[in-house]
Design a protein around this motif. Sequence first.
Motif, PDB file in Angstrom:
ATOM      1  N   SER A 292      37.988 -15.202 117.975  1.00 17.74           N
ATOM      2  CA  SER A 292      37.818 -14.277 119.072  1.00 17.74           C
ATOM      3  C   SER A 292      38.390 -12.903 118.787  1.00 17.74           C
ATOM      4  N   ILE A 306      42.746 -15.300 116.340  1.00 13.75           N
ATOM      5  CA  ILE A 306      42.654 -16.183 117.505  1.00 13.75           C
ATOM      6  C   ILE A 306      41.427 -17.069 117.360  1.00 13.75           C
ATOM      7  N   ARG A 308      39.298 -19.262 119.898  1.00 17.15           N
ATOM      8  CA  ARG A 308      39.082 -19.675 121.281  1.00 17.15           C
ATOM      9  C   ARG A 308      38.383 -21.027 121.303  1.00 17.15           C
ATOM     10  N   ASN A 311      42.388 -22.461 121.473  1.00 22.68           N
ATOM     11  CA  ASN A 311      43.539 -21.645 121.897  1.00 22.68           C
ATOM     12  C   ASN A 311      44.627 -21.589 120.830  1.00 22.68           C
ATOM     13  N   TRP A 312      44.206 -21.341 119.604  1.00 27.96           N
ATOM     14  CA  TRP A 312      45.124 -21.239 118.485  1.00 27.96           C
ATOM     15  C   TRP A 312      45.284 -19.788 118.063  1.00 27.96           C
ATOM     16  N   GLU A 332      49.641 -23.215 118.970  1.00 22.89           N
ATOM     17  CA  GLU A 332      48.729 -23.491 120.076  1.00 22.89           C
ATOM     18  C   GLU A 332      49.302 -22.876 121.345  1.00 22.89           C
ATOM     19  N   LEU A 333      48.486 -22.099 122.037  1.00 27.16           N
ATOM     20  CA  LEU A 333      48.938 -21.422 123.243  1.00 27.16           C
ATOM     21  C   LEU A 333      48.889 -22.356 124.443  1.00 27.16           C
ATOM     22  N   ALA A 335      47.444 -23.067 127.260  1.00 29.56           N
ATOM     23  CA  ALA A 335      46.260 -22.765 128.065  1.00 29.56           C
ATOM     24  C   ALA A 335      45.318 -23.952 127.989  1.00 29.56           C
ATOM     25  N   GLN A 337      42.136 -26.104 127.293  1.00 29.34           N
ATOM     26  CA  GLN A 337      41.116 -26.056 126.262  1.00 29.34           C
ATOM     27  C   GLN A 337      39.746 -26.300 126.870  1.00 29.34           C
ATOM     28  N   THR A 342      38.431 -18.873 127.022  1.00 30.58           N
ATOM     29  CA  THR A 342      39.787 -19.107 127.516  1.00 30.58           C
ATOM     30  C   THR A 342      40.716 -17.996 127.056  1.00 30.58           C
ATOM     31  N   ILE A 343      40.745 -17.740 125.758  1.00 30.00           N
ATOM     32  CA  ILE A 343      41.482 -16.598 125.233  1.00 30.00           C
ATOM     33  C   ILE A 343      40.484 -15.673 124.557  1.00 30.00           C
ATOM     34  N   ILE A 359      44.936 -14.606 128.470  1.00 30.36           N
ATOM     35  CA  ILE A 359      44.315 -15.902 128.797  1.00 30.36           C
ATOM     36  C   ILE A 359      43.258 -15.609 129.859  1.00 30.36           C
TER      37      ILE A 359
END
Length: 409
Positions: A292, A306, A308, A311-312, A332-333, A335, A337, A342-343, A359
Amino acid sequence: MREPEKPYFICIGSWEHDRSGHELGIRIYRFSEEGFTLTDSAAADAFVGAMYFDADRKVLYCMDETETVPGKNAGGRVLSFAVDTEKGNVSQIGEVPACGSRTCSAAMDVTGQYLLVANHGGKRPVIRTVQDEKGDYHVLPEYDETNVVLYSLEADGAAGRIKDVRRHSGCGTPWPALQAHPHCVRAAPSGNLFCVCDKGADALYFYRIDYEKERIASCGSSPYRLEGGSAPRYCVFHPCKKFLYVNYEGKNQISAFRYGQNGEIAPIQTVDILPEDLVFSDKEQRRRVQSSDICIHPNGRYLYNITRGLNWVDVWQINQESGELTHKQRLELPAKQGGMDTIRGFALSPDARYLVVGILTEDRVVVLHVSEEGLLSLSEKDAGIRPYHPASLIFLQGGGPENDKNGRV
């Protein structure tokens, strides 16, 4: 968070395609140990897909990523704002049409006289009929023109007259690309060279500005054809070496290239960003996992990417001699999945001590600490703000990495 050495202001842009009634535009926050404090907001009707900050003039450029909707929107816009970097306030000083839809990226030339803007194009066709040589009629869908636009800049830094438009055409392996989709334009840290990632054409275009004619000129290996269906999304130049890094939407990889000042390019390495033992539940989940955003540490030693859908945030170390990448960390954020959006975007602070990630679908941001070794760790406290659909983020100070969200080196 540790207190930054001086007050930092971060601008967060809201992004949404369906315009469901939420207030869009940009919001300015003071970034400190206590969290984020709102200082200003602007352009409530702008669909902010990307931003560029000129630290010299203190001018912020916002790309309004609106689609062309007949009878409603005639494509995107480029909005220019003067920034008070002491108080965190902005005032609009200009607005020009983007000459395309889903306006998604901008970069300034090394002289500070011109701005290049990329228009990705939408997916809303206009239908017309054509008659063939046998007299039979066929339905022909037509889409928005996709292009790169050259603007001259006014004395106050606002985007001014349109000097040239370079149209993109053709389509690589349909991905779901329907046509060419210029998605990212980046300026090399020195000299007159720009790289454009075209997701639809599966290609990298290299341009320079013909200053005498005030035109966009192709140069070097342009276009440099990539694997069909790879959909190059973003690229980033190394701040002091002749290295260029590209991520993709169509394949989970990052490619490293060596480039020349005239746009010549040669591959160095392509690395996989997913572990070999990762198993997807179905093709749809696999499709949602995409790179992303990408940026490079100002010291040129670390690359951040990133992914998406998972969310890494991955940290890659850059070999300063060869340009090759070595994986150093995966974080890993916190948030949910599953969603492709998402991100979406992130920004490094001017001192490179913090990485702030939007996010998108949860209306919040996450703050990560950056160690001297370039590694990441989660902040102990929540950012404390809930910006609507935070897609693009930019610190309103100089000194960030060279990309279209963090200004010029």
